[in-house]
Write a protein that holds these residues in place. Structure first.
Motif, PDB file in Angstrom:
ATOM      1  N   ARG A 104       0.860  -1.181   0.000  1.00 22.05           N
ATOM      2  CA  ARG A 104       0.000   0.000   0.000  1.00 22.05           C
ATOM      3  C   ARG A 104       0.895   1.230   0.000  1.00 22.05           C
ATOM      4  NH1 ARG A 104      -3.931   2.010   4.985  1.00 22.05           N
ATOM      5  NH2 ARG A 104      -4.371   4.067   4.098  1.00 22.05           N
ATOM      6  N   ALA A 105       0.746   2.083  -0.994  1.00 20.08           N
ATOM      7  CA  ALA A 105       1.453   3.367  -1.059  1.00 20.08           C
ATOM      8  C   ALA A 105       2.951   3.225  -0.802  1.00 20.08           C
ATOM      9  CB  ALA A 105       0.840   4.350  -0.059  1.00 20.08           C
ATOM     10  N   GLY A 106       3.561   2.262  -1.463  1.00 14.36           N
ATOM     11  CA  GLY A 106       5.007   2.082  -1.339  1.00 14.36           C
ATOM     12  C   GLY A 106       5.450   1.235  -0.171  1.00 14.36           C
ATOM     13  N   ASN A 107       4.544   0.849   0.710  1.00 12.73           N
ATOM     14  CA  ASN A 107       4.869  -0.028   1.834  1.00 12.73           C
ATOM     15  C   ASN A 107       4.644  -1.475   1.427  1.00 12.73           C
ATOM     16  OD1 ASN A 107       5.215   1.904   4.292  1.00 12.73           O
ATOM     17  ND2 ASN A 107       3.397   2.646   3.211  1.00 12.73           N
ATOM     18  N   ARG A 108       5.526  -2.362   1.870  1.00 11.13           N
ATOM     19  CA  ARG A 108       5.447  -3.778   1.534  1.00 11.13           C
ATOM     20  C   ARG A 108       5.551  -4.617   2.799  1.00 11.13           C
ATOM     21  NH1 ARG A 108       4.206  -1.464  -2.313  1.00 11.13           N
ATOM     22  NH2 ARG A 108       4.980  -1.575  -4.443  1.00 11.13           N
ATOM     23  N   PRO A 139       9.282  -6.293   6.629  1.00 13.97           N
ATOM     24  CA  PRO A 139       8.574  -6.900   7.752  1.00 13.97           C
ATOM     25  C   PRO A 139       7.763  -8.122   7.313  1.00 13.97           C
ATOM     26  CG  PRO A 139       7.404  -4.960   7.007  1.00 13.97           C
ATOM     27  CD  PRO A 139       8.654  -5.055   6.163  1.00 13.97           C
ATOM     28  N   VAL A 140       7.471  -8.989   8.282  1.00 11.49           N
ATOM     29  CA  VAL A 140       6.760 -10.241   8.028  1.00 11.49           C
ATOM     30  C   VAL A 140       5.612 -10.370   9.026  1.00 11.49           C
ATOM     31  CG1 VAL A 140       6.932 -12.770   8.124  1.00 11.49           C
ATOM     32  CG2 VAL A 140       8.791 -11.446   7.116  1.00 11.49           C
ATOM     33  N   VAL A 141       4.469 -10.860   8.528  1.00  8.59           N
ATOM     34  CA  VAL A 141       3.347 -11.249   9.386  1.00  8.59           C
ATOM     35  C   VAL A 141       2.969 -12.674   9.001  1.00  8.59           C
ATOM     36  CG1 VAL A 141       0.991 -10.758  10.119  1.00  8.59           C
ATOM     37  CG2 VAL A 141       2.491  -8.879   9.466  1.00  8.59           C
ATOM     38  N   VAL A 142       2.930 -13.564   9.987  1.00  5.89           N
ATOM     39  CA  VAL A 142       2.555 -14.963   9.774  1.00  5.89           C
ATOM     40  C   VAL A 142       1.298 -15.226  10.582  1.00  5.89           C
ATOM     41  CG1 VAL A 142       3.240 -17.387  10.060  1.00  5.89           C
ATOM     42  CG2 VAL A 142       4.969 -15.669   9.480  1.00  5.89           C
ATOM     43  N   SER A 192       7.339  -9.776  12.667  1.00  2.00           N
ATOM     44  CA  SER A 192       8.788  -9.584  12.740  1.00  2.00           C
ATOM     45  C   SER A 192       9.116  -8.212  13.302  1.00  2.00           C
ATOM     46  CB  SER A 192       9.397  -9.715  11.341  1.00  2.00           C
ATOM     47  OG  SER A 192       9.041  -8.583  10.556  1.00  2.00           O
ATOM     48  N   GLU A 193      10.416  -7.989  13.468  1.00  3.17           N
ATOM     49  CA  GLU A 193      10.893  -6.640  13.758  1.00  3.17           C
ATOM     50  C   GLU A 193      10.403  -5.715  12.639  1.00  3.17           C
ATOM     51  OE1 GLU A 193      12.452  -5.741  16.412  1.00  3.17           O
ATOM     52  OE2 GLU A 193      12.937  -7.694  17.250  1.00  3.17           O
ATOM     53  N   GLY A 194      10.233  -4.449  12.964  1.00  6.64           N
ATOM     54  CA  GLY A 194       9.752  -3.499  11.969  1.00  6.64           C
ATOM     55  C   GLY A 194       8.257  -3.287  12.036  1.00  6.64           C
ATOM     56  N   ILE A 195       7.583  -4.050  12.899  1.00  4.87           N
ATOM     57  CA  ILE A 195       6.143  -3.868  13.109  1.00  4.87           C
ATOM     58  C   ILE A 195       5.917  -3.617  14.589  1.00  4.87           C
ATOM     59  CG2 ILE A 195       3.874  -4.972  13.035  1.00  4.87           C
ATOM     60  CD1 ILE A 195       4.821  -6.544  10.618  1.00  4.87           C
TER      61      ILE A 195
END
Length: 200
Positions: A104-108, A139-142, A192-195
């Motif tokens: 979204r808007a350059g965020n992945r 960042p990762v979301v599982v 993950s880190e970053g969230i």
């Protein structure tokens, strides 16, 4: 990164009906939803996605389908996805991870739907394979059904590498199983880190 609202839900083949499942999450309005045990023909998944206003990808394939799905609500979109089959042990049910990149808007964000099996040793092997697969991604979301309690081998492995959202920011008991009268937590969201977690 913009705020991201995430939901993990084992829908049991939409046996309750796509409309009832949609009504159950209507108030949550997730940006990303990880579904397990979607219907193999994807008819109810299609109906459910229309009812909740989300777009979807799934692990349903003609050969050895993996009934996981990732759904996103606009303005989030699915940029890419792939199904990764996890190592199979004998005659146990085939398992896999649906790995998507949503943006979204350059965020992945790498968003992964997973549903582990009933064998503890296999769940641990699959958790290890999953973290190897995701190494270096941020960042990762599982999200998904791990079929075990937080102190189980797979949940412990993942919690040693990612933040268990409920353990870190949850309120209430967090029980998800059995559906009729929940008294155990077997469904998870890991980040993950970053969230930065706000609540679960």
């Amino acid at each position: 990164m913009p705020r991201l609202r995430v939901l993990a839900y084992n829908v049991h083949g939409f046996r309750a009906g796509a409309r009832r499942v949609a009504e159950a999450i209507a108030g949550e309005r997730p940006d990303v939803a990880f579904l397990n045990e979607v219907d193999y023909l994807s008819l109810r998944l299609r109906r459910f996605s229309r009812l909740v206003g989300m777009r979807w990808v799934s692990g349903l394939r003609p050969w050895r389908p993996i009934p996981n799905a990732v759904l996103v609500r606009p303005p989030w979109r699915i940029i890419e996805h792939r199904l990764v089959r996890l190592p199979r042990s004998g005659k146990l049910v085939a398992r896999g991870a649906l790995v998507s990149v949503v943006g979204r808007a350059g965020n992945r964000v790498t968003a992964v739907a997973v549903h582990l099996g009933l064998s503890a040793p296999e769940r641990r092997r699959h958790a290890e394979a999953l973290t190897d697969l995701l190494a270096g991604r941020h960042p990762v979301v599982v999200g998904g059904d791990l079929n075990e309690l937080p102190d189980g081998p797979a949940a412990s492995w993942l919690a040693g590498r990612y933040w268990d959202a409920f353990a870190a920011a949850g309120s209430g008991e967090g029980h998800t199983f059995p559906a009729a009268a929940p008294r155990a937590r077997i469904d998870y969201v890991f980040v993950s880190e970053g969230i930065r977690l706000e609540r679960a």
